[in-house]
Design an enzyme around this catalytic site. Structure first.
Site, short mmCIF file in Angstrom:
data_model
loop_
_atom_site.label_atom_id
_atom_site.label_comp_id
_atom_site.label_asym_id
_atom_site.label_seq_id
_atom_site.Cartn_x
_atom_site.Cartn_y
_atom_site.Cartn_z
CG LEU A 1 -33.40 -72.27 -81.67
CD1 LEU A 1 -32.14 -73.09 -81.94
CD2 LEU A 1 -33.21 -70.84 -82.19
CG ASP B 1 -42.72 -71.16 -82.93
OD1 ASP B 1 -42.42 -69.97 -83.14
OD2 ASP B 1 -42.38 -71.77 -81.90
CB ALA C 1 -43.72 -75.25 -84.91
CB ALA C 2 -39.34 -77.90 -86.74
O1 PMV Z 1 -39.98 -70.15 -77.84
P1 PMV Z 1 -40.63 -70.47 -79.11
O2 PMV Z 1 -39.75 -71.02 -80.14
O3 PMV Z 1 -41.84 -71.32 -78.92
O4 PMV Z 1 -41.14 -69.06 -79.72
C1 PMV Z 1 -42.26 -68.50 -79.16
C2 PMV Z 1 -42.60 -67.13 -79.65
C3 PMV Z 1 -43.62 -66.46 -78.75
O5 PMV Z 1 -43.93 -65.19 -79.34
C4 PMV Z 1 -43.05 -66.22 -77.35
C5 PMV Z 1 -44.89 -67.30 -78.61
C6 PMV Z 1 -45.78 -67.33 -79.84
O6 PMV Z 1 -46.65 -68.21 -79.93
O7 PMV Z 1 -45.64 -66.46 -80.73
#
Ligand code: PMV
Length: 310
Positions: A95, A141, A99-100
């Site tokens: 989610l 993110d 980054a948040a």
């Molecule tokens: O799992 P999260 O919230 O970090 O989302 C990552 C999304 C990905 O496409 C798997 C990685 C990215 O950097 O885009």
């Protein structure tokens, strides 16, 4: 108080790391942070986790390294500060918690120093943090953590905001299994090296889903969006990033009336997102998932800015 927003990826995770577009929406929930002057050097406290660090690029603690990386983007002629963060998102759940956190921490520092940054600089500062946790983040993110609403992200391109005809009622459910994005992105990289043709086919398929998703979101065609989520989930499964727990939650959501359900984020654990026909049915789907997931919430995305509901 500064804020960073979580996000939910509706289409195109992983493919976005390989240059394809992804369609995502900022969540109303995220991280709030405040910075105050410190007498004991720079500090970061994630209060709900009871996790306190000083910036240290060589620390074994990734949070201390990330904080140090972020501070390289903050002016050095300043007094020490202490940032306190309140987190409303599960970590390692897909989610966008990390980054948040980076956007809220950076924003809190800006507020204390009475400075403002352009969006590109804010994203750059967030990416310095994200690289510690994620290795090669696509930037989705960090972009969504600014609270951009719903739209299409592609690395190196301007974010394309989409005006949805109707808000999208979503249910998010967490398997309770934390999954490091870095590991999942690494696994997909290996897949792509071993079978480049198959990986290309999957990534291109996801890009086509994003193109159709953009049209369906604009038109407010929820059943088309649900169908595209199902297709996207099949492609994520083919990429080997889904798990039995994620598939089970998706199946339960469908049985309870979801128009479509898929994992969201890196997979390997973390969350699913399901699209409901309306908010009332979202509540029914959420009830059906409780007891099978560690955390379940409903939300609407694609609503005008300022009206995002937590
Ligand atoms: O799992 P999260 O919230 O970090 O989302 C990552 C999304 C990905 O496409 C798997 C990685 C990215 O950097 O885009």
């Amino acid at each position: 108080m500064a804020r960073g927003y979580g996000k939910v990826i509706l289409f195109g995770e992983h493919a976005v790391v390989h240059g394809r577009p992804a369609l995502a929406a900022s969540l109303g929930r995220g991280v709030q942070a405040q910075a105050v002057p410190s007498k004991t050097g720079d500090r970061l406290s994630i209060d709900p986790w009871n996790h306190h660090v000083a910036p240290d690029p060589d620390s074994h603690d990734a949070l201390a390294r990330a904080f140090a990386a972020l501070l390289t983007h903050v002016r050095h002629d300043r007094a020490p500060l202490h940032v306190h963060a309140q987190v409303q998102l599960p970590a390692g759940a897909g989610l966008g918690c990390s980054a948040a956190l980076s956007v809220a921490v950076g924003g809190a520092i800006d507020e204390l120093l009475e400075q403002s940054m352009g969006e590109e600089e804010e994203i750059g500062r967030s990416l310095a943090w994200e690289r510690i946790f994620h290795g090669t983040p696509s930037g989705i993110d960090s972009t969504m953590a600014l609270g951009r609403g719903l739209g299409v992200f592609r690395t190196g391109h301007a974010f394309e905001r989409i005006a949805c005809r109707v808000p999208l009622p979503l249910v998010v459910a967490h398997t309770g299994i934390a999954s490091p994005t870095k590991d999942m992105v690494g696994a997909v990289n290996r897949f792509s090296e071993q079978d480049p043709e198959a990986a290309k086919g999957i990534f291109d398929g996801m890009a086509a889903i994003v193109d159709n998703g953009r049209l369906a979101a604009r038109a407010g065609d929820l059943s088309a969006l649900g169908g595209l989520m199902e297709l996207n989930q099949k492609l994520l499964n083919a990429l080997l990033v889904s798990t039995d727990e994620l598939e089970n939650l998706c199946a339960r959501a469908r049985e309870a009336g979801a128009l479509g359900a898929k994992l969201t984020g890196a997979g390997g654990g973390g969350c699913i997102v399901a699209l409901a026909p309306d908010l009332k049915r979202a509540g029914t789907i959420a009830d059906a998932l409780r007891g099978h997931a560690t955390e379940v919430f409903t939300t609407e995305v694609g609503v005008p800015p300022g009206k995002v509901r937590p």
